[in-house]
Write an enzyme that holds these catalytic residues in place. Sequence first.
Site, PDB file in Angstrom:
ATOM      1  N   ARG A 121       3.368   4.961 -10.804  1.00  0.00           N
ATOM      2  CA  ARG A 121       4.082   3.739 -10.389  1.00  0.00           C
ATOM      3  C   ARG A 121       3.122   2.599 -10.063  1.00  0.00           C
ATOM      4  NH1 ARG A 121       5.271   1.762  -5.307  1.00  0.00           N
ATOM      5  NH2 ARG A 121       4.648   3.713  -4.296  1.00  0.00           N
ATOM      6  N   GLU A 180      -1.930  -6.558  -5.260  1.00  0.00           N
ATOM      7  CA  GLU A 180      -2.191  -5.117  -5.101  1.00  0.00           C
ATOM      8  C   GLU A 180      -2.720  -4.561  -6.413  1.00  0.00           C
ATOM      9  OE1 GLU A 180       1.056  -2.964  -3.318  1.00  0.00           O
ATOM     10  OE2 GLU A 180       1.232  -4.394  -1.679  1.00  0.00           O
ATOM     11  N   HIS A 210       1.991  10.468  -1.757  1.00  0.00           N
ATOM     12  CA  HIS A 210       2.637   9.231  -1.301  1.00  0.00           C
ATOM     13  C   HIS A 210       4.001   8.991  -1.928  1.00  0.00           C
ATOM     14  CE1 HIS A 210       2.928   5.156   0.186  1.00  0.00           C
ATOM     15  NE2 HIS A 210       2.949   4.644  -1.024  1.00  0.00           N
ATOM     16  N   ARG A 268      -3.379   2.812  -9.074  1.00  0.00           N
ATOM     17  CA  ARG A 268      -3.517   3.804  -8.008  1.00  0.00           C
ATOM     18  C   ARG A 268      -4.058   5.151  -8.477  1.00  0.00           C
ATOM     19  NH1 ARG A 268       1.670   3.298  -4.268  1.00  0.00           N
ATOM     20  NH2 ARG A 268       0.852   1.229  -3.838  1.00  0.00           N
ATOM     21  N   HIS A 326      -1.661   8.279  -2.832  1.00  0.00           N
ATOM     22  CA  HIS A 326      -2.159   6.950  -2.463  1.00  0.00           C
ATOM     23  C   HIS A 326      -3.640   7.086  -2.129  1.00  0.00           C
ATOM     24  CE1 HIS A 326      -2.622   3.036  -0.678  1.00  0.00           C
ATOM     25  NE2 HIS A 326      -1.384   2.720  -1.021  1.00  0.00           N
TER      26      HIS A 326
HETATM   27  C1  SIN Z   1       0.815  -0.047  -0.190  1.00  0.00           C
HETATM   28  O1  SIN Z   1       1.083  -0.975   0.547  1.00  0.00           O
HETATM   29  O2  SIN Z   1      -0.315   0.192  -0.613  1.00  0.00           O
HETATM   30  C2  SIN Z   1       1.905   0.888  -0.566  1.00  0.00           C
HETATM   31  C3  SIN Z   1       2.998   0.180  -1.215  1.00  0.00           C
HETATM   32  C4  SIN Z   1       3.539   1.040  -2.307  1.00  0.00           C
HETATM   33  O3  SIN Z   1       3.600   2.259  -2.164  1.00  0.00           O
HETATM   34  O4  SIN Z   1       3.848   0.475  -3.361  1.00  0.00           O
END
Ligand code: SIN
Length: 486
Positions: free
Chosen positions: A363, A110, A328, A270, A224
């Site tokens: 985060r 991620e 988010h 993010r 997000h």
């Molecule tokens: C995601 O799957 O993009 C969200 C997971 C998160 O908020 O860390």
Amino acid sequence: MTKNIQTDVLVIGSGIGGLLTALLISKNKKIIIVTKSSLSQTATRLAQGGIAAVQNFEQDSFREHEADTIKAGHSINKPRIVKEVVEMGPEIIALLESLHIHFDESLHLEGGHSHHRVVHIKDMTGKIIEEKLIQAVRKSKNIHIYEHMLAINLLYGNNICHGATFFKNNTIVGIQASETVLATGGIGQVYLHTTNPGVATGDGIAMASRAGVEIEGMEFIQFHPTALEENKTPQLLLSEALRGAGARILNSKGEHFMKKYDERGDLSSRDIVTKAIFEELKKGQVYLQFEVYKKSIHKDFPTISAAIKQKKNLDLAKDMIPITPVAHYLCGGIKTDGHGKTSMKHLYAVGECASTGLHGANRLASNSLLEAAAFAVKTAEHVLKNYTKNKTIKAQAKFTPATQTYKLKSLRKKIQTIMWEKVGILRTTEGLKTAVQELTSIRNLLPPPHLINREISDTKNILDVSLIIAKAATARKKSIGCHWRV
Ligand code: SIN
């Protein structure tokens, strides 16, 4: 009518933080878990991504996970907490496996992570964790569960917490406890557009702040970058793991623009991806699309594939999916120490409502379930080691059930609109000033403070939390992480 109940430990909230803390303490103590909806109505259930935890020590290391967390948080994280939580990763996975939660063998990648390290169950990690934890707490003889019971205020005196006051079936209920744990989740419902469930109205933070408990970092609201563009809330999350598996972000001209904003491109942290999409949206719709068609995409992301088909009649594996950033996650919250303790004696906070110092100004993806589980372990250990019977205090029956209905839906929408437009992704000095003024004047439109029902309580909490966020955003003059000012 007021009813009084006593217990050793009171846990308010039923996501991973609350349920795991209750379970770990329940071997020795009597627990009450209270939740304002049914047990499973939590943000944990919606968590698609997974748990960031180093597994492959030949390619990855704790030091790299720490460095990624601190880079994403713009170095205002607490390094000791980052180290402790990251190093607990493998232990947390083992603990969850001992509760019959079986993770996939593959690790997801991620945004902001330098390695594949997100432990997951397809795209339904939170759902399975929530289901298994619910099964476990329902089996425990020492855990008593109250669903559809609304927390109104903390019971406290001389900076000592004695439990909380609740509302259920038109009755005010006082629960006296030697230790109280707030695990009430996030605040997404403060905003017009969010991935968060309807219960995420910041109740624990509002109650704690009304009782004078220290709150911090409330300006750090994480948006997000990739929610489905849709006219409905909560909006469907399109997990960052999709980008880890090859999906790319593109603008209306079909350009992959992320490298213009950060060398890590589509897998930047993010805050950076959100700002880039926010800019590109000024020129037209932004999309997510897999660059290379793979049949396995539907199998690997069954929840997202099905939801996109059902909502938009689009194919996740090949179509351009319209996206937008939405509120988010709250990176700040009720200030806690390394054991989950708040500034009030006998009061703990765990999960999204807590500010542990792990996240800093933004985060790192999939560090939230890790944090919630790690602090459930730390809090449970501290409660069991330091448990002392707390003397009870008389519950003040300050509240009266509201007999008439107040039409608060439009007021709530007004608050959410102010927050979205003036305390959202991009914040200006003028906008923040107006937001504080407008939110303050809305307080006069609420029903008298002694009247209570679910609608009043949710609206009051949304307003209290909105004001805390708007004031914190005003006070922090410089942009950092997910706090973006001009
Ligand atoms: C995601 O799957 O993009 C969200 C997971 C998160 O908020 O860390």
